[in-house]
Design an enzyme around this catalytic site. Structure first.
Site, short mmCIF file in Angstrom:
data_model
loop_
_atom_site.label_atom_id
_atom_site.label_comp_id
_atom_site.label_asym_id
_atom_site.label_seq_id
_atom_site.Cartn_x
_atom_site.Cartn_y
_atom_site.Cartn_z
N ARG A 1 0.83 -1.21 0.00
CA ARG A 1 0.00 0.00 0.00
C ARG A 1 0.87 1.26 0.00
NH1 ARG A 1 -4.21 -0.21 4.65
NH2 ARG A 1 -4.69 1.84 3.79
N GLN B 1 -8.62 10.55 8.17
CA GLN B 1 -8.55 9.14 8.57
C GLN B 1 -7.57 8.40 7.66
OE1 GLN B 1 -12.92 7.71 9.22
NE2 GLN B 1 -12.97 9.59 8.04
N HIS C 1 -5.81 7.87 12.02
CA HIS C 1 -5.55 6.43 11.91
C HIS C 1 -4.09 6.13 11.61
CE1 HIS C 1 -10.11 5.59 11.13
NE2 HIS C 1 -9.83 5.80 12.40
N CYS D 1 8.76 -1.97 21.62
CA CYS D 1 9.15 -0.81 22.44
C CYS D 1 8.63 0.51 21.88
CB CYS D 1 10.66 -0.77 22.63
SG CYS D 1 11.59 -0.25 21.17
P1 OAD Z 1 -14.78 4.12 3.20
O1 OAD Z 1 -14.26 3.23 2.13
O2 OAD Z 1 -15.54 3.51 4.30
O3 OAD Z 1 -15.70 5.24 2.55
C1 OAD Z 1 -15.29 5.96 1.42
C2 OAD Z 1 -16.32 7.01 1.13
O4 OAD Z 1 -15.82 7.82 0.07
C3 OAD Z 1 -17.69 6.47 0.67
O5 OAD Z 1 -18.71 7.13 1.40
C4 OAD Z 1 -17.74 6.81 -0.81
O6 OAD Z 1 -19.07 7.12 -1.25
C5 OAD Z 1 -16.86 8.04 -0.87
N1 OAD Z 1 -16.19 8.26 -2.16
C6 OAD Z 1 -15.82 7.36 -3.09
N2 OAD Z 1 -15.20 7.96 -4.12
C7 OAD Z 1 -15.17 9.28 -3.83
C8 OAD Z 1 -14.65 10.44 -4.48
N3 OAD Z 1 -14.03 10.34 -5.66
N4 OAD Z 1 -14.80 11.64 -3.88
C9 OAD Z 1 -15.43 11.75 -2.69
N5 OAD Z 1 -15.94 10.69 -2.02
C10 OAD Z 1 -15.80 9.48 -2.56
O7 OAD Z 1 -13.53 4.96 3.74
P2 OAD Z 1 -13.38 5.76 5.13
O8 OAD Z 1 -14.64 6.44 5.48
O9 OAD Z 1 -12.15 6.57 5.01
O10 OAD Z 1 -9.60 2.57 9.06
O11 OAD Z 1 -13.12 4.57 6.12
C11 OAD Z 1 -12.88 4.86 7.46
C12 OAD Z 1 -11.87 3.89 8.02
O12 OAD Z 1 -12.28 2.56 7.75
C13 OAD Z 1 -10.49 3.97 7.37
O13 OAD Z 1 -9.68 4.99 7.91
C14 OAD Z 1 -9.93 2.61 7.66
C15 OAD Z 1 -11.14 1.76 7.34
O14 OAD Z 1 -11.21 0.53 7.97
C16 OAD Z 1 -8.61 1.82 9.49
O15 OAD Z 1 -7.92 1.13 8.74
C17 OAD Z 1 -8.40 1.92 10.96
#
Ligand code: OAD
Length: 262
Positions: A72, A103, A121, A132
């Protein structure tokens, strides 16, 4: 997306003294970084988070987990910030006060010009010792040379990307990615700073997050509860629709440059 919504959002941003920008994976999607939960393209559609994003997974198979995060990280290094990241940096520059809370574990906000975003995150670029906690340099060595996880690769074959993590030069334990895994607490300083900024801002702009992962998803709710205004940019509906005064249905790279040009 209605023109009146765009104008209202632009005017709210223009009048705000304190702004919080709160982002999720969607803001980086148009740079070529997959989101987590989008149907078909989302990382959690292709990979099992229990095998890759938990402390237990790292304990069971450190090379599998390290290899996946190195894959990644290498992917992020190959791409560039998009027009959405750049527009957010422009909003930040114009505002009297602005805090970016993300995030995301990529560095695309920084590369677009945002100033010290809060990484709720963690970061792909801040590995540390799993025992450690000593910070370790993000290594070039260890990037898997196999073109690992593709959409069609079944979950069982993710092991192609195994890379043995380097060892801590102080205590010898394996180095782990500097990200927050499921079951782990968010970095306390980062979360507290984000909550404080959200509680005190006039406007919070939430971009590209599904708003389902807590406690991060609490941040826009804090603003709404404290009487601030939430503006949402997302092509689809989310639970944050309920707290957003303006919902701009579109992608980050489409909507945000228009917003800053108004
Ligand atoms: P998600 O994959 O859950 O959500 C992505 C969001 O972005 C969705 O609501 C889509 O509709 C929107 N989206 C997609 N393409 C887009 C674009 N071009 N412009 C704007 N919006 C768009 O991702 P996160 O909300 O970031 O955590 O997920 C939250 C956390 O869940 C992450 O930080 C990660 C994951 O598990 C950890 O790994 C701890």
């Amino acid at each position: 997306m209605r023109d009146t919504d765009l104008r209202e959002a632009a005017s709210l941003i223009d009048r705000a003294e304190r702004i919080v920008i709160f982002t999720g994976a969607g803001v980086s999607a148009e740079s070529g970084i997959p989101t987590f939960r989008d149907a078909l393209s989302g990382l959690w559609e292709q990979f099992d988070p229990r095998r890759l994003a938990t402390p237990e997974a790292f304990g069971d198979d450190p090379a599998l987990v390290w290899g996946w995060y190195e894959w990644r990280r290498a992917a992020v290094e190959r791409v560039e910030p998009n027009a959405g990241h750049r527009a957010l940096a422009a909003i930040e520059q114009r505002a009297a006060e602005c805090v970016v809370v993300t995030q995301n574990v990529d560095d695309l906000h920084e590369r677009a010009g945002s100033h010290e975003p809060i990484h709720l995150h963690g970061s792909l670029f801040a590995p540390r010792c799993s025992a450690c906690g000593r910070p370790a340099a993000a290594t070039e060595a260890g990037v898997p040379n196999t073109e690992v996880p593709k959409a069609e690769v079944p979950k069982a074959e993710v092991s192609e990307g195994r890379v043995t993590p380097p060892q801590c030069d102080r205590c010898g334990a394996p180095i782990r990615p500097g990200v927050v895994w499921f079951g782990e607490a968010l970095p306390a300083d980062a979360f507290e700073a984000a909550v404080a900024a959200a509680a005190n801002c006039d406007v919070l702009i939430t971009v590209g997050t599904s708003g389902v992962v807590f406690p991060a998803a609490e941040i826009p709710q804090v603003t709404a509860r404290m009487g601030g205004t939430v503006i949402q940019v997302n092509p689809g509906p989310t639970p944050l629709d309920a707290v957003a005064r303006v919902n701009l249905r579109g992608t980050a790279a489409e909507v945000l440059p228009v917003l800053v040009s108004m």
